[in-house]
Design an enzyme around this catalytic site. Structure first.
Site, PDB file in Angstrom:
ATOM      1  NE  ARG A  18      -1.426   2.640   2.759  1.00 34.57           N
ATOM      2  CZ  ARG A  18      -0.969   3.817   3.176  1.00 34.57           C
ATOM      3  NH1 ARG A  18      -0.819   4.819   2.328  1.00 34.57           N
ATOM      4  NH2 ARG A  18      -0.633   3.994   4.434  1.00 34.57           N
ATOM      5  CG  ASP A  19       2.961   4.490   3.069  1.00 32.31           C
ATOM      6  OD1 ASP A  19       3.103   5.283   2.147  1.00 32.31           O
ATOM      7  OD2 ASP A  19       3.145   4.778   4.267  1.00 32.31           O
ATOM      8  CG  HIS A 209       2.617   4.539   9.152  1.00 33.72           C
ATOM      9  ND1 HIS A 209       2.020   3.665   8.275  1.00 33.72           N
ATOM     10  CD2 HIS A 209       3.257   5.440   8.367  1.00 33.72           C
ATOM     11  CE1 HIS A 209       2.273   4.036   7.023  1.00 33.72           C
ATOM     12  NE2 HIS A 209       3.036   5.114   7.058  1.00 33.72           N
ATOM     13  CG  HIS A 211       7.336   7.278   6.042  1.00 34.82           C
ATOM     14  ND1 HIS A 211       7.321   6.852   4.734  1.00 34.82           N
ATOM     15  CD2 HIS A 211       6.074   7.128   6.496  1.00 34.82           C
ATOM     16  CE1 HIS A 211       6.092   6.483   4.404  1.00 34.82           C
ATOM     17  NE2 HIS A 211       5.310   6.641   5.458  1.00 34.82           N
ATOM     18  CB  CYS A 242       2.506  10.390   1.237  1.00 35.63           C
ATOM     19  SG  CYS A 242       0.971  11.224   0.783  1.00 35.63           S
ATOM     20  CG  ASN A 251       6.296   2.980   4.890  1.00 34.37           C
ATOM     21  OD1 ASN A 251       6.137   3.166   3.695  1.00 34.37           O
ATOM     22  ND2 ASN A 251       5.362   3.215   5.773  1.00 34.37           N
TER      23      ASN A 251
HETATM   24  N1  COA Z   1     -12.770   4.787  -5.165  1.00 33.11           N
HETATM   25  C1  COA Z   1     -12.865   4.915  -6.518  1.00 33.11           C
HETATM   26  N2  COA Z   1     -13.253   6.045  -7.134  1.00 33.11           N
HETATM   27  C2  COA Z   1     -13.558   7.096  -6.341  1.00 33.11           C
HETATM   28  C3  COA Z   1     -13.477   7.039  -4.953  1.00 33.11           C
HETATM   29  C4  COA Z   1     -13.052   5.821  -4.358  1.00 33.11           C
HETATM   30  N3  COA Z   1     -12.939   5.691  -3.038  1.00 33.11           N
HETATM   31  N4  COA Z   1     -13.835   8.221  -4.454  1.00 33.11           N
HETATM   32  C5  COA Z   1     -14.139   9.012  -5.474  1.00 33.11           C
HETATM   33  N5  COA Z   1     -13.983   8.334  -6.635  1.00 33.11           N
HETATM   34  C6  COA Z   1     -14.218   8.825  -7.996  1.00 33.11           C
HETATM   35  C7  COA Z   1     -15.627   9.383  -8.148  1.00 33.11           C
HETATM   36  O1  COA Z   1     -16.531   8.361  -8.473  1.00 33.11           O
HETATM   37  C8  COA Z   1     -15.441  10.369  -9.271  1.00 33.11           C
HETATM   38  O2  COA Z   1     -15.360   9.672 -10.487  1.00 33.11           O
HETATM   39  P1  COA Z   1     -16.007  10.252 -11.841  1.00 33.11           P
HETATM   40  O3  COA Z   1     -15.322  11.547 -12.087  1.00 33.11           O
HETATM   41  O4  COA Z   1     -15.653   9.197 -12.843  1.00 33.11           O
HETATM   42  O5  COA Z   1     -17.462  10.393 -11.558  1.00 33.11           O
HETATM   43  C9  COA Z   1     -14.049  10.918  -8.993  1.00 33.11           C
HETATM   44  O6  COA Z   1     -13.367   9.931  -8.235  1.00 33.11           O
HETATM   45  C10 COA Z   1     -14.084  12.244  -8.227  1.00 33.11           C
HETATM   46  O7  COA Z   1     -14.831  12.065  -7.034  1.00 33.11           O
HETATM   47  P2  COA Z   1     -14.809  13.141  -5.855  1.00 33.11           P
HETATM   48  O8  COA Z   1     -15.658  12.635  -4.756  1.00 33.11           O
HETATM   49  O9  COA Z   1     -15.107  14.510  -6.417  1.00 33.11           O
HETATM   50  O10 COA Z   1     -13.317  13.043  -5.353  1.00 33.11           O
HETATM   51  P3  COA Z   1     -12.114  14.080  -5.456  1.00 33.11           P
HETATM   52  O11 COA Z   1     -11.705  14.308  -6.848  1.00 33.11           O
HETATM   53  O12 COA Z   1     -12.395  15.254  -4.594  1.00 33.11           O
HETATM   54  O13 COA Z   1     -10.964  13.183  -4.740  1.00 33.11           O
HETATM   55  C11 COA Z   1     -10.508  11.415  -3.183  1.00 33.11           C
HETATM   56  C12 COA Z   1     -11.144  12.762  -3.417  1.00 33.11           C
HETATM   57  C13 COA Z   1     -10.500  11.172  -1.703  1.00 33.11           C
HETATM   58  C14 COA Z   1     -11.319  10.351  -3.903  1.00 33.11           C
HETATM   59  C15 COA Z   1      -9.065  11.420  -3.775  1.00 33.11           C
HETATM   60  O14 COA Z   1      -8.401  12.590  -3.366  1.00 33.11           O
HETATM   61  C16 COA Z   1      -8.259  10.215  -3.318  1.00 33.11           C
HETATM   62  O15 COA Z   1      -8.540   9.103  -3.715  1.00 33.11           O
HETATM   63  N6  COA Z   1      -7.248  10.417  -2.481  1.00 33.11           N
HETATM   64  C17 COA Z   1      -6.428   9.327  -1.959  1.00 33.11           C
HETATM   65  C18 COA Z   1      -5.117   9.814  -1.567  1.00 33.11           C
HETATM   66  C19 COA Z   1      -4.237   8.700  -1.054  1.00 33.11           C
HETATM   67  O16 COA Z   1      -4.468   7.525  -1.198  1.00 33.11           O
HETATM   68  N7  COA Z   1      -3.161   9.148  -0.427  1.00 33.11           N
HETATM   69  C20 COA Z   1      -2.175   8.280   0.100  1.00 33.11           C
HETATM   70  C21 COA Z   1      -2.482   7.826   1.463  1.00 33.11           C
HETATM   71  S1  COA Z   1      -1.692   8.778   2.717  1.00 33.11           S
HETATM   72 ZN    ZN Z   2       3.231   6.318   5.368  1.00 32.82          ZN
END
Ligand code: COA
Ligand code: ZN
Length: 314
Positions: A18-19, A209, A211, A242, A251
């Site tokens: 994952r990370d 957790h 790094h 990240c 990590n």
């Molecule tokens: N899984 C799959 N698709 C997702 C989703 C999820 N959990 N959440 C949102 N989406 C999709 C929506 O369906 C939408 O798709 P579409 O444009 O095809 O309709 C699109 O993403 C935008 O959705 P929205 O709710 O407006 O999200 P956003 O653009 O504001 O992004 C997150 C928000 C949270 C989804 C995004 O920033 C994200 O996934 N961040 C993860 C960051 C991460 O993993 N960081 C590392 C860990 S520390």
């Molecule tokens: Zn981390």
């Protein structure tokens, strides 16, 4: 002086899939992710943060979360996965995870970068995530990113951490992970933050957790052990970072952690020699060298033939 009393065993949560790989530019094929996870299980790993049910556009490397969970699930192994919102929770339930991990950053700016919303909006969404998880009979853990400092804001106050932990506990979570997103933890901060959370909510279990960005990752583990913390997240080979934080590096490496625990007589159930081989495999999967040290040096009592180096002669 009395030596501190340390736990006799700890749980290691492997976060390499994952990370570890979330920011890797080379796509690790789904079958290779699954093979690495199975090798880790054979080496004694029982707890994984196996993937993220986040937007595949945000983190393309983890778009195959459901397939990985389906192939790796097995009795005696717990697979948790990151879930940022309701859509993620629904996907995670469908995939059959054993636990969900909701996450928000202690600092507003990193939360905005990471999930494109305020901390308040993140927390508000977690109530619904918890309802979905509860009706599926799945526990939710709460992770706090930038828990020891933020690359955009600098100092993160301990009161902020304790407050988020309390809100997680109020939503019914039992475990809170302090995530050191960009390696800003130091031993005194670990001591302070573990104590503050347990003072606020003694019922919470803390996971740590780290790094190794500034070279003190394992020292921070030691500080956690002194506080009695028995759950540590680490990544095979020291993969990691990240994608939404500047200068994020790996990590703490799982093999390096296992080595330290073995040498301290603390049981983790994980086989060091097997882990070193898997770290080398992970290095091939991402197509570059990894920072883990045991994978290069081997254990302390590794010996060499006398002819492996030349003799100094003046
Ligand atoms: N899984 C799959 N698709 C997702 C989703 C999820 N959990 N959440 C949102 N989406 C999709 C929506 O369906 C939408 O798709 P579409 O444009 O095809 O309709 C699109 O993403 C935008 O959705 P929205 O709710 O407006 O999200 P956003 O653009 O504001 O992004 C997150 C928000 C949270 C989804 C995004 O920033 C994200 O996934 N961040 C993860 C960051 C991460 O993993 N960081 C590392 C860990 S520390
Ligand atoms: Zn981390």
């Amino acid at each position: 002086m009395n030596a501190p009393t340390l736990p006799s065993r700890v749980d290691i949560v492997e976060v390499g899939l994952r990370d570890g790989i979330q920011a890797e530019p080379v796509y690790v094929r789904t079958d290779e992710k699954i093979a690495i996870a199975k090798a880790l299980i054979a080496a004694g790993v029982k707890h994984f943060e196996i993937s993220s049910f986040v937007s595949p556009r945000a983190v393309p490397q983890l778009a195959d979360a459901a397939e990985v969970v389906a192939a790796v699930r097995q009795e005696g192994v717990t697979l948790s996965a990151l879930v940022p919102n309701v859509k993620g929770a629904e996907r995670a339930v469908e995939a059959g995870v054993d636990a969900m991990v909701v996450f928000m950053s202690a600092s507003e700016s990193h939360n905005l970068k990471n999930v494109n919303r305020t901390r308040e909006a993140s927390m508000a969404g977690f109530a619904e995530v918890c309802r979905i998880a509860e009706s599926a009979g799945i526990p939710v853990h709460g992770a706090i990113a930038t828990a020891f400092g933020c690359p955009f804001e600098g100092i993160v106050r301990v009161e902020t951490i304790a407050d988020i932990a309390k809100q997680y506990a109020d939503l019914g979570m039992h475990t809170v992970t302090l995530g050191d997103t960009t390696g800003m933890a130091t031993p005194p901060l670990v001591t302070e933050r573990c104590r503050a959370i347990l003072a606020a909510r003694p019922d919470l279990e803390i996971a740590l957790h780290f790094h190794n960005t500034r070279g003190v990752g394992l020292v921070c583990v030691y500080a956690g052990l002194i506080e009695g913390i028995t759950r540590y997240e680490s990544s095979i080979g020291g993969l990691g970072g990240c994608p939404f934080a500047p200068n994020a590096t790996g990590n703490i490496s799982t093999e390096d952690l296992v080595y330290m625990l073995d040498e301290m007589g603390i049981e983790s159930g994980v086989d060091l020699a097997a882990m070193i081989e898997i770290a080398k495999r992970a290095e091939k999967a991402v197509e570059h060298g990894l920072p883990g040290q045991l994978m290069k040096a081997g254990p302390r009592l590794r010996t060499y033939g006398m002819d492996s180096v030349r003799t100094a002669a003046g």
